[in-house]
Motif scaffolding. Structure first.
Motif, PDB file in Angstrom:
ATOM      1  N   LYS A   1      13.908  55.664  62.346  1.00 41.59           N
ATOM      2  CA  LYS A   1      12.541  55.980  62.498  1.00 41.59           C
ATOM      3  C   LYS A   1      11.603  55.541  61.382  1.00 41.59           C
ATOM      4  O   LYS A   1      12.150  55.665  60.269  1.00 41.59           O
ATOM      5  N   GLU A   2      10.842  55.122  61.384  1.00 42.56           N
ATOM      6  CA  GLU A   2       9.819  54.393  60.361  1.00 42.56           C
ATOM      7  C   GLU A   2       9.444  55.518  59.387  1.00 42.56           C
ATOM      8  O   GLU A   2       8.915  56.547  59.786  1.00 42.56           O
ATOM      9  N   GLY A   3       9.612  55.232  58.211  1.00 37.74           N
ATOM     10  CA  GLY A   3       9.289  56.162  57.064  1.00 37.74           C
ATOM     11  C   GLY A   3      10.632  57.188  56.584  1.00 37.74           C
ATOM     12  O   GLY A   3      10.482  57.720  55.709  1.00 37.74           O
ATOM     13  N   VAL A   4      11.348  56.911  57.398  1.00 38.73           N
ATOM     14  CA  VAL A   4      12.645  57.944  57.022  1.00 38.73           C
ATOM     15  C   VAL A   4      13.213  57.108  55.724  1.00 38.73           C
ATOM     16  O   VAL A   4      13.662  55.905  55.618  1.00 38.73           O
ATOM     17  N   LYS A   5      13.546  57.962  54.684  1.00 33.73           N
ATOM     18  CA  LYS A   5      14.270  57.394  53.532  1.00 33.73           C
ATOM     19  C   LYS A   5      15.549  57.122  53.444  1.00 33.73           C
ATOM     20  O   LYS A   5      16.169  56.468  52.754  1.00 33.73           O
ATOM     21  N   ILE A   6      16.485  57.908  53.856  1.00 35.40           N
ATOM     22  CA  ILE A   6      17.743  57.904  53.903  1.00 35.40           C
ATOM     23  C   ILE A   6      18.338  57.686  55.450  1.00 35.40           C
ATOM     24  O   ILE A   6      17.987  58.021  56.433  1.00 35.40           O
ATOM     25  N   VAL A   7      19.229  56.542  55.247  1.00 35.65           N
ATOM     26  CA  VAL A   7      19.285  55.977  56.484  1.00 35.65           C
ATOM     27  C   VAL A   7      20.814  55.887  56.698  1.00 35.65           C
ATOM     28  O   VAL A   7      21.549  54.852  56.255  1.00 35.65           O
ATOM     29  N   PRO A   8      21.556  56.764  57.457  1.00 28.69           N
ATOM     30  CA  PRO A   8      23.098  56.657  57.683  1.00 28.69           C
ATOM     31  C   PRO A   8      23.202  55.826  58.860  1.00 28.69           C
ATOM     32  O   PRO A   8      22.407  55.500  59.545  1.00 28.69           O
ATOM     33  N   ILE A   9      24.243  55.144  58.717  1.00 26.54           N
ATOM     34  CA  ILE A   9      24.945  54.213  59.986  1.00 26.54           C
ATOM     35  C   ILE A   9      26.088  54.995  60.364  1.00 26.54           C
ATOM     36  O   ILE A   9      27.026  54.906  59.749  1.00 26.54           O
ATOM     37  N   ALA A  10      26.247  54.558  61.666  1.00 28.45           N
ATOM     38  CA  ALA A  10      27.400  55.262  62.410  1.00 28.45           C
ATOM     39  C   ALA A  10      28.647  54.414  61.858  1.00 28.45           C
ATOM     40  O   ALA A  10      28.430  53.228  62.190  1.00 28.45           O
ATOM     41  N   HIS A  11      29.607  55.017  61.373  1.00 21.28           N
ATOM     42  CA  HIS A  11      30.891  54.347  61.084  1.00 21.28           C
ATOM     43  C   HIS A  11      30.908  53.613  59.915  1.00 21.28           C
ATOM     44  O   HIS A  11      31.686  53.122  59.551  1.00 21.28           O
ATOM     45  N   ASN A  12      29.429  53.698  59.212  1.00 21.54           N
ATOM     46  CA  ASN A  12      29.517  52.802  58.007  1.00 21.54           C
ATOM     47  C   ASN A  12      30.293  53.576  56.954  1.00 21.54           C
ATOM     48  O   ASN A  12      30.790  52.713  56.010  1.00 21.54           O
ATOM     49  N   ASP A  13      30.607  54.810  56.905  1.00 24.30           N
ATOM     50  CA  ASP A  13      31.515  55.397  55.896  1.00 24.30           C
ATOM     51  C   ASP A  13      33.055  55.326  56.379  1.00 24.30           C
ATOM     52  O   ASP A  13      33.543  56.210  55.682  1.00 24.30           O
ATOM     53  N   ASP A  14      33.090  54.940  57.451  1.00 21.01           N
ATOM     54  CA  ASP A  14      34.465  55.149  57.887  1.00 21.01           C
ATOM     55  C   ASP A  14      35.571  54.293  57.191  1.00 21.01           C
ATOM     56  O   ASP A  14      35.423  53.170  56.798  1.00 21.01           O
ATOM     57  N   LYS A  15      36.616  55.226  56.869  1.00 24.09           N
ATOM     58  CA  LYS A  15      37.325  54.775  55.575  1.00 24.09           C
ATOM     59  C   LYS A  15      38.752  54.086  56.546  1.00 24.09           C
ATOM     60  O   LYS A  15      39.628  53.606  55.618  1.00 24.09           O
ATOM     61  N   ARG A  16      38.771  53.711  57.639  1.00 22.14           N
ATOM     62  CA  ARG A  16      39.821  53.336  58.155  1.00 22.14           C
ATOM     63  C   ARG A  16      39.670  51.638  58.028  1.00 22.14           C
ATOM     64  O   ARG A  16      38.936  51.107  58.790  1.00 22.14           O
ATOM     65  N   GLN A  17      40.553  51.295  57.064  1.00 16.01           N
ATOM     66  CA  GLN A  17      40.452  49.750  56.864  1.00 16.01           C
ATOM     67  C   GLN A  17      41.687  49.248  56.761  1.00 16.01           C
ATOM     68  O   GLN A  17      42.758  49.784  56.751  1.00 16.01           O
ATOM     69  N   LEU A  18      42.089  47.930  56.601  1.00 18.41           N
ATOM     70  CA  LEU A  18      43.127  47.274  56.197  1.00 18.41           C
ATOM     71  C   LEU A  18      42.606  46.183  55.233  1.00 18.41           C
ATOM     72  O   LEU A  18      41.408  45.957  54.901  1.00 18.41           O
ATOM     73  N   THR A  19      43.595  45.779  54.388  1.00 19.57           N
ATOM     74  CA  THR A  19      43.365  44.740  53.536  1.00 19.57           C
ATOM     75  C   THR A  19      43.713  43.380  53.998  1.00 19.57           C
ATOM     76  O   THR A  19      44.907  43.331  54.422  1.00 19.57           O
TER      77      THR A  19
END
Length: 317
Positions: free
Chosen positions: A100-118
């Motif tokens: 939404k326009e004007g929102v300052k904090i922008v969460p993204i679904a799964h952006n903080d997902d720690k399930r990774q590989l290298t």
């Protein structure tokens, strides 16, 4: 985009432009639709970009080091290597979302997902792609995906999926040394012929043991200057992004197909796609395989990284 295509396909596939209809699902169409709904495109960032003082000076010194080794020893481009560790998300998402326009904090679904590989990726200045090393989180091979990986790939694990001295020694012995020895054989040069390996100053690969292992096989390590990898590392400037873009595209397609399957039995607002690790790990492994195989057919992408970093110009002076 993937979900939208599957939903329309489920309702009436003839409306899609790919089936002769008038609906063309492009990024601009999606952005226009969301803007009319009161959303705007926002960038997600978890850290600020680090710039360094005297970048030009650091670049000049680095390129001079590479050129000195290559020119003095007459090293061919197929023996100039660059490798890099890059994190790959099991659930790949982008850095952009609509909010939404004007929102300052922008969460993204799964952006903080720690399930990774290298993934440890490597290329040469001649456009060769070495087999990758993939590190999964776990203590035994049971944590590995249950898919057939191509011959030569090093699928391994660590407690936190991060590279370390042990995993890098494993990588050097299984991937780097066989490749270098095979290149020397093809070039009909001595088994002690010098090779250049360019990599960053990640501590897991700059230990005395690692550097000694490389030098004992006549591989000259040249470290990138700190905080310059985004401009001087060939993989960072040309290869890593196409790999991650490919994974995102594959995930979007898979997600859309999962949505379409459920529409046969539930209403649209009741669709829930399971993106749990046990569900996505195997498909993700296949996406990584297809991403690397697609790049193997495009040697110019790897070469372009060495051009953008200034390395090829430096060694031809």
């Amino acid at each position: 985009m993937g979900a939208a295509e599957r939903i329309i396909s489920y309702r009436d596939v003839s409306k899609l432009s790919s089936h002769g209809g008038h609906i063309d699902l492009t990024k601009s169409w999606a952005q226009s639709l969301l803007r009319r709904m009161g959303f705007v495109k926002r960038k997600c960032s978890t850290s600020g970009k680090i710039s360094i003082a005297r970048f030009d000076e650091c670049k000049e010194i680095f390129l001079a080091d590479v050129a000195a080794e290559v020119v003095i020893n007459d090293i061919p481009e197929s023996l100039i290597l660059n490798w890099d560790q890059t994190g790959l998300s099991i659930v790949p998402t982008g850095d952009w979302t609509m909010e939404k326009e004007g929102v300052k904090i922008v969460p993204i679904a799964h952006n903080d997902d720690k399930r990774q590989l290298t993934a440890v990726l490597a290329v040469t200045a001649a456009g060769d792609y070495l087999a990758p090393q993939l590190l999964y989180q776990g203590k035994t091979p049971k944590c590995h995906p249950q898919v057939p990986f191509p011959d030569g790939w090093d699928v391994w694990h660590s407690d936190n999926h991060w590279s370390n001295e042990i995993s890098m020694m494993h990588y050097i012995d299984k991937i780097i040394l066989p490749f270098v020895n095979e290149q020397r054989r093809k070039l009909k040069v001595p088994s002690t012929f010098p090779t250049v390996a360019i990599f960053d100053n990640f501590r897991g690969q700059t230990t005395d043991a690692i550097l000694s292992r490389l030098r004992s096989h006549d591989i000259v390590p040249i470290q990138l200057p700190a905080n310059c990898t985004d401009r001087l590392q060939p993989l960072d400037v040309s290869v890593n992004k196409p790999v991650k873009d490919h994974l995102k595209t594959k995930f979007q397609h898979w997600y859309g197909e999962e949505v379409k399957k459920q529409l046969d039995t539930v209403a649209l607002d009741q669709v829930k796609v399971d993106v749990g690790l046990q569900v996505v790990k195997n498909p993700n492994a296949n996406w990584i395989i297809s991403a690397w195989q697609a790049l193997e057919r495009r040697p110019e992408v790897a070469v372009n990284g060495f051009i953008k970093a200034g390395i090829l110009d430096a060694i031809k002076l």
